[in-house]
Design a protein around this motif. Structure first.
Motif, PDB file in Angstrom:
ATOM      1  N   ALA A 119       0.406  -3.624  -9.548  1.00  0.00           N
ATOM      2  CA  ALA A 119       0.579  -3.222  -8.088  1.00  0.00           C
ATOM      3  C   ALA A 119       2.673  -4.063  -8.492  1.00  0.00           C
ATOM      4  O   ALA A 119       2.702  -5.135  -7.585  1.00  0.00           O
ATOM      5  N   SER A 174       5.202  -5.342  -1.589  1.00  0.00           N
ATOM      6  CA  SER A 174       5.126  -3.817  -1.355  1.00  0.00           C
ATOM      7  C   SER A 174       4.027  -2.997  -0.076  1.00  0.00           C
ATOM      8  O   SER A 174       3.493  -2.096  -0.481  1.00  0.00           O
ATOM      9  N   MET A 206      -0.743   3.698  -6.939  1.00  0.00           N
ATOM     10  CA  MET A 206       0.051   2.736  -7.120  1.00  0.00           C
ATOM     11  C   MET A 206       0.900   2.369  -8.047  1.00  0.00           C
ATOM     12  O   MET A 206       0.613   2.363  -9.244  1.00  0.00           O
ATOM     13  N   SER A 228       4.338  -1.523  -4.254  1.00  0.00           N
ATOM     14  CA  SER A 228       3.299  -0.875  -4.760  1.00  0.00           C
ATOM     15  C   SER A 228       2.022  -0.249  -4.158  1.00  0.00           C
ATOM     16  O   SER A 228       2.340   0.965  -5.107  1.00  0.00           O
ATOM     17  N   SER A 229       2.273   0.004  -2.773  1.00  0.00           N
ATOM     18  CA  SER A 229       1.881   0.368  -2.129  1.00  0.00           C
ATOM     19  C   SER A 229       1.990   1.997  -1.765  1.00  0.00           C
ATOM     20  O   SER A 229       2.182   2.522  -0.696  1.00  0.00           O
TER      21      SER A 229
END
Length: 493
Positions: A127, A180, A123, A156-157
């Motif tokens: 995040a 995200s 990730m 972010s994922s």
């Protein structure tokens, strides 16, 4: 026969119930896929022993006939979720070697439902990022490839999105603070839902911006999102923002019948310079929903244009407060100190070593907007804008709109390194369609709806009424059925 790791959650569940496969076989298929996919850099802490132990327990439970829907299904867990005894670093150097003595509520609920954890997923650090280029583990690579570039899976994922799209796991957890879950889902051709703020517990998830963060599932289709979301939701007394609401059977609500529903199209989302492909897909999505029996209406969300600046004041402000706990005193990394260094030098050196540039940038922005001379000028003003954005949505829903259709992202996946070196604001613009949903605390879902001219996936976003994830999932199910998206990335890794 189809490779077991390429099954959906629903297909695998049904095969387990019929005795056509076992959780151990499913898990072994995923572990084998993970071993051959290091080029994607999606899994960063692999837990094969835990996975096989849970798979054997799940098979025994299924044999007894009382297993919940998620029992025996192999999934990945984003590195932001604390997992007992397993590295939980939030992709940051400052949490190097941190193995929590406790389990996050969401990962515990999934474990209690019998889900099998294959490992922790890459990730953006804490995040913070839209391209998965800020991780201490290095970049995640999108499994979709159309030329010689390595593409971003979004952030972010990004590790979760890449792992699901590449069939390394059947599904994965993600978190969404400003898009995200939804943006990486759109970039990799999968489904991702951010539930209403408070629907999933935040306890045991490393905090970025506490009033915006929300966990959700990243899955191969809408039915899987409904199955997994149900296991992740529920009231948690350990999280003061967790809603004490009954969790409906989301899967049972998937009828695909949206006749009589009203779908709003917000005029403010028609951004200047929006690619024609995105515009065309959006119009096509509205047409599909109209053909399915929904009424399409134009709506106005007038404060949308202030959403990005408000978000990039509020989120860093909360981050600077949340990240103050990483000081090298109690856990995680501590910098080597010189003779005569005191506590202040320890803080400074530890944070300079431990935090990456993007995290440092946001902490400094956050500290600035919260400082005495600028609090009213920036932070308080952003909070007022947030209230107005929320009111725009409330007025649209009060006028009878059931869901709102927008693009999920302003483009398809871009190349790694193409934006990171440029002005960071260019990267922040990736969140233009998603941050409003977090600021208003609403549920939003990204559904893959087509390919661009280069052959890369594009997603559409549906925004629902608060706490009505079941209704939102059903609208998404109708859109998914009409779009008929079945493309998969060709295996090159």
């Amino acid at each position: 026969m189809t490779d077991l790791n390429s099954l959906t959650l629903a297909q695998a569940r049904d095969m387990l119930r019929k005795g056509e496969t076992t959780s151990v076989e499913l898990t072994q298929a995923c572990l084998k896929a993970i071993e051959g996919a290091d080029a994607l850099n999606a899994f960063v802490h692999k837990t094969p022993e835990i996975a096989l132990e849970r798979a054997r327990a799940a098979d025994a439970r299924i044999g007894q006939g009382d297993a919940p829907a998620m029992c025996g299904l192999p999934i990945g867990i984003k590195d932001l979720f604390c997992t007992k005894g397993v590295e939980s670093q939030a992709a940051s150097r400052i949490l190097e070697g941190f193995r929590p003595e406790y389990e996050s509520t969401v990962s515990q609920q999934l474990a209690d439902a019998g889900a099998v954890m294959l490992g922790k997923l890459n990730m953006d650090e804490f995040a913070m990022g839209s391209s998965n280029e800020t991780s201490v583990y290095g970049d995640v690579v999108n499994p979709w490839k159309v030329d010689d570039r390595r593409l971003t899976p979004g952030g972010s994922s990004g590790g979760s999105a890449a792992a699901v799209a590449a069939d390394l796991c059947l599904a994965a957890t993600g978190t969404d603070t400003g898009g995200s879950i939804r943006q990486p889902a759109a970039f990799t051709g999968i489904t991702g839902i951010k539930p209403t703020y408070g629907r999933c517990s935040r306890w045991g998830i490393v905090a970025f911006a506490s009033s915006l963060d929300q966990a959700g599932p990243m899955t191969k289709d809408v039915r899987d999102a409904a199955i997994m979301l149900q296991a992740m939701c529920g009231h948690d007394p350990k999280d003061s923002t967790s809603a004490e609401l009954m969790v409906p059977d989301f899967e049972a609500m998937l009828t695909g019948d949206i006749r009589g529903k009203t779908i709003g199209i917000p005029q403010e989302y028609r951004m200047e310079g929006m690619p024609e492909e995105i515009e065309a897909l959006w119009s096509k999505g509205a047409e599909m929903l109209r053909d399915a029996g929904a009424k399409i209406v134009d709506i106005s969300l007038p404060h949308t244009k202030y959403a990005l600046p408000a978000y990039y004041v509020i989120a860093p402000a909360e981050a600077s407060s949340n990240l103050a706990r990483y000081d090298g005193v109690r856990y995680g990394r501590r910098a080597a100190l010189a003779q005569g260094d005191g506590i202040t030098e320890m803080y400074e050196k530890t944070r300079a070593e431990g935090f990456g540039h993007e995290v440092q940038r946001r902490v400094m922005v956050g500290t600035y907007v919260l400082s005495a001379g600028f609090y009213d000028a920036y932070y308080n003003r952003a909070r007022k804008v947030r209230t107005l954005i929320k009111r725009d949505f409330e007025e649209a829903f009060a006028a009878g709109v059931d869901a709102i259709l927008t693009p999920a992202t302003p483009s398809s996946a871009f190349g790694l390194g193409e934006m990171a070196e440029a002005d960071p604001v260019q990267m922040y613009l990736n969140d233009v369609f998603t941050v409003t949903v977090n600021l208003a605390g609403l549920p939003g879902i990204s559904v893959p709806a087509g390919l661009d001219a280069k052959g890369l996936p594009l997603g559409l976003q549906l925004i629902g009424r608060p706490w009505e994830e079941g209704d939102l999932l059903n609208t998404a199910y109708a859109l998914e059925s009409a779009a008929g998206f079945v493309a998969k990335p060709g295996k090159w890794w």
